[in-house]
Design an enzyme around this catalytic site. Structure first.
Site, PDB file in Angstrom:
ATOM      1  N   HIS A   7     -20.543  11.930   4.749  1.00 52.91           N
ATOM      2  CA  HIS A   7     -20.908  13.035   5.642  1.00 52.91           C
ATOM      3  C   HIS A   7     -20.789  14.389   4.941  1.00 52.91           C
ATOM      4  CE1 HIS A   7     -16.562  12.610   6.116  1.00 52.91           C
ATOM      5  NE2 HIS A   7     -16.505  13.808   6.623  1.00 52.91           N
ATOM      6  N   HIS A  15      -7.151   7.973 -15.742  1.00 51.91           N
ATOM      7  CA  HIS A  15      -8.246   7.058 -16.097  1.00 51.91           C
ATOM      8  C   HIS A  15      -7.934   6.281 -17.379  1.00 51.91           C
ATOM      9  CE1 HIS A  15     -10.952   8.163 -12.929  1.00 51.91           C
ATOM     10  NE2 HIS A  15     -10.921   9.442 -13.242  1.00 51.91           N
ATOM     11  N   GLY A  72      -4.621  -5.557  14.747  1.00 52.07           N
ATOM     12  CA  GLY A  72      -3.377  -5.302  15.466  1.00 52.07           C
ATOM     13  C   GLY A  72      -2.204  -5.040  14.547  1.00 52.07           C
ATOM     14  N   GLY A  73      -2.489  -4.432  13.406  1.00 51.14           N
ATOM     15  CA  GLY A  73      -1.409  -4.101  12.476  1.00 51.14           C
ATOM     16  C   GLY A  73      -0.509  -3.034  13.077  1.00 51.14           C
ATOM     17  N   ASN A  74       0.550  -2.723  12.356  1.00 53.95           N
ATOM     18  CA  ASN A  74       1.495  -1.722  12.815  1.00 53.95           C
ATOM     19  C   ASN A  74       0.910  -0.318  12.614  1.00 53.95           C
ATOM     20  OD1 ASN A  74       3.826   0.232  12.000  1.00 53.95           O
ATOM     21  ND2 ASN A  74       4.736  -1.345  13.283  1.00 53.95           N
ATOM     22  N   HIS A  88      -3.010   7.161  -4.256  1.00 53.22           N
ATOM     23  CA  HIS A  88      -3.058   5.987  -3.402  1.00 53.22           C
ATOM     24  C   HIS A  88      -3.040   4.747  -4.274  1.00 53.22           C
ATOM     25  CE1 HIS A  88      -6.056   2.887  -2.064  1.00 53.22           C
ATOM     26  NE2 HIS A  88      -5.163   2.771  -1.107  1.00 53.22           N
ATOM     27  N   ARG A  94      -3.447  -6.437  -2.949  1.00 57.94           N
ATOM     28  CA  ARG A  94      -3.253  -7.419  -1.887  1.00 57.94           C
ATOM     29  C   ARG A  94      -3.782  -8.786  -2.305  1.00 57.94           C
ATOM     30  NH1 ARG A  94      -7.080  -3.599  -0.858  1.00 57.94           N
ATOM     31  NH2 ARG A  94      -9.226  -4.366  -0.843  1.00 57.94           N
ATOM     32  N   SER A 117       0.847  -1.182   0.000  1.00 57.89           N
ATOM     33  CA  SER A 117       0.000   0.000   0.000  1.00 57.89           C
ATOM     34  C   SER A 117       0.881   1.229   0.000  1.00 57.89           C
ATOM     35  CB  SER A 117      -0.985  -0.002   1.156  1.00 57.89           C
ATOM     36  OG  SER A 117      -0.332   0.331   2.332  1.00 57.89           O
ATOM     37  N   ASN A 150      -3.007   0.337  -3.706  1.00 56.83           N
ATOM     38  CA  ASN A 150      -2.979  -0.791  -2.778  1.00 56.83           C
ATOM     39  C   ASN A 150      -3.392  -2.033  -3.550  1.00 56.83           C
ATOM     40  OD1 ASN A 150      -5.452  -2.152  -0.722  1.00 56.83           O
ATOM     41  ND2 ASN A 150      -3.292  -2.407  -0.268  1.00 56.83           N
TER      42      ASN A 150
END
Lengths: 288, 288
Positions: free
Chosen positions: A188, A158, A271-273, A125, A129, A111, A127
Site C-alpha cells: 500500500h 547481510h 487461536g494463538g495467544n 525480527h 519454526r 519468534s 523467527n
C-alpha cells in the site's frame, strides 16, 4: 517416515528453539548491563517470563512461553517460544501445504522482535519454526529495520547471513534474501519494511538433519551479528527529532504486521495467544 | 431508474458530503479557539486541505480532499471526502452487492476520525457514503471511543443517535446500534472498540429521498452531539497516567482499523489514497 522418527524431530526442534531463546536472552541482558550512554536514569532490564497454554481439548493443545524485557537499551524486546498442535479451520487448511485433506498440525518455533530505545540501533525480527502436517518443513528468517538511514549495519547483517547460507547451499542466500525483500514489503506504500535479510519457508530438502542444521545456523548467525550491531550503536547520542523519525518508522512496522504479516494472521486464526502474537508491536508509534 | 435520476442522486449525495465536511471543520476550528485549558503553549489549530486524484484511465478516476488539523484540542483530526469510480477486482467484486456480474462502481462519502489530545475527550469516528453498482445504497455510521471510563458521554451520544433514528424509522436505532456493537469489535481480544453508536449498510428502502434524509440526519446528529461532548471535557485537567492509558486505547484503535475495518480494506484494495485511508490512525499509540 516412521512416527518415532517424526516424534524425535519434533523434540529436537522444540528443544533447539528453547536453547536459542535462552542464549539470546542472556546476551541481551548482558548488553543491558554493559550500556553506559544516555538515558542514564533508567534501570537495567531483565527478562520476565510468562507461560500460556492453548485452549485444550482432545485435539487442540500446547502452549508457550513469552519472554519480555523492558530495559534501557531494549525499550521492548519479546521472544516467544511456542509448541502447539491442533486442527486448522477448513478455510485455512486449504492454504497450508499438506493440510488439504488432513487439517491436523503441529508447530514449534521461536519468534523475536526487538525495539531498541536509541533510534540509531536498528529494530530486528527473527523467527524460525518447524511445522508438521502430513508433511514437515522448516521456515523462518530474520530481517533488519534501521530506523534512520543505515550505514554499515545493513551491510554487516547481510554479510553475516550470506556467510551462514553459503555454508549450506550456494543458492540459499540469493534465493532467501530475494524472498525476504518480496515478503517484507508494504504494497500500500510501495516501500520495503526495512533493509531486508533472509526469509525461507517449505524447507524440506529430503535431508532433515541438513535442514535442521541450516535452521540452527540462521539462529546462530543472528545471535552473532545483531548484538554486534547493538553494541556499536547503543551509546551514540540521539536527538528528539531522530526519536520522532523512529516513531514514524515504527508506525510502518505496525502497518506491516497487522495488514500483511502471515505469521500474525496464522497466530490470530489458529487461536494463538494474543499477547504473544502482538508482542511484536512497538512500545510507541506515531502517525503524525 | 433512469440514468438521469441516478446522476442526480450522485450529485446530491456528493454535494451533501462536502457541505457536511465544511460545517464540521468550521465547528472544530471554533472549538480550537474556545479552548482555555492546559496545555496553553500550543497554537490554535487550522485545517489544511490536500486534494488527491485517483490514478485515472478510461475506467478508473475521481479523487478527494483530505482536511487535516493538528491542533491543541484536536491533536489530530482528519476528514476525507472522496468521490471515485472504477472497477472492482474480480475477487473483490464477489463481496459487493450488485457487482457480481458488472464490477463497475461509483462511490462518494465522508469519513472522519478525531483524536483529541485530552484523554477525557472521547475519540470519534463518522462515515457516511453513497455507493452505486448495478444497485445503489447508503451506508455509514458513527461511534464513540472513550479513552477513559466514560461517564455521561456515551449515554448522551447514544441518546442523540436514537433521536435521529426515531425520526426516520422506529426500528432503525435498535437495529443499527446492534450492528455497530457487532462491527466495532476486536475478536482477537474479545473486546469492543469503544462505546458503540450506530452502523448501517445496504440502505436502499425503495425511497431514495427518505434514505438520503436519514443519512443527512446521522451527519447532523453527529455535528450536534460530538462538539457538546468535546466542549464539556476539553478543559478538564489530566495526568500523565491518563495520557498513557489513552495511548494504549489508541493502540487498540490501530489494531481494529488495520486488522478488521472493512473501510480500510476497501480503500487499500481499490487503490484509494493511502494518506486518506490511514488518516484515521492516531498521532501516538503504544503497546507497552
Amino acid at each position: 517416515m516412521s512416527s518415532a522418527a517424526i516424534e524425535q524431530h519434533k523434540a529436537k526442534a522444540s528443544a533447539w528453539f528453547e536453547y536459542l531463546r535462552d542464549r539470546i536472552c542472556e546476551t541481551c541482558e548482558m548488553i543491558e548491563r554493559e550500556f553506559t550512554g544516555p538515558p542514564r536514569e533508567l534501570s537495567v532490564g531483565r527478562f520476565e517470563q510468562q507461560s500460556w497454554t492453548r485452549a485444550g481439548d482432545a485435539v487442540d493443545g500446547g502452549g508457550g512461553v513469552i519472554s519480555i524485557m523492558r530495559g534501557r537499551v531494549f525499550e521492548k524486546i519479546g521472544v516467544n517460544v511456542s509448541t502447539v498442535h491442533g486442527c486448522f479451520s477448513p478455510e485455512f487448511a486449504r492454504e497450508i501445504e499438506g493440510a488439504e485433506n488432513d487439517p491436523r498440525f503441529w508447530a514449534s518455533g521461536i519468534s523475536l522482535v526487538a525495539h531498541p530505545r536509541n533510534p540509531h540501533v536498528p529494530t530486528v525480527h527473527l523467527n524460525t519454526r518447524f511445522l508438521v502436517t502430513t508433511r514437515a518443513w522448516f521456515g523462518g528468517g530474520t530481517d533488519l529495520t534501521p530506523m534512520l538511514p543505515a550505514r554499515e549495519d545493513a551491510r554487516d547483517f547481510h554479510a553475516a547471513l550470506k556467510h551462514a547460507c553459503d555454508r549450506h547451499h550456494p543458492d540459499y542466500h540469493a534465493r532467501y534474501s530475494k524472498w525476504c525483500d518480496e515478503y517484507f514489503f508494504l504494497p500500500h506504500r510501495s516501500e520495503p519494511r526495512g533493509a531486508g535479510g533472509i526469509f525461507f519457508d517449505q524447507l524440506a530438502s529430503g535431508d532433515w538433519e541438513a535442514d535442521f542444521a541450516f535452521t540452527r545456523e540462521v539462529g546462530l548467525a543472528f545471535l552473532d551479528i545483531y548484538p554486534q550491531i547493538v553494541r556499536r550503536r547503543m551509546n551514540e547520542p540521539w536527538t528528539e527529532d531522530e526519536r520522532a523519525q523512529q516513531r514514524v518508522r515504527r508506525g510502518r512496522y505496525v502497518e506491516f504486521n497487522l495488514l500483511h504479516d502471515r505469521g500474525t494472521r496464522f497466530g490470530l486464526k489458529t487461536g494463538g495467544n494474543v499477547e504473544a502474537i502482538l508482542m511484536s508491536l512497538p512500545p510507541e508509534a506515531s502517525w503524525p
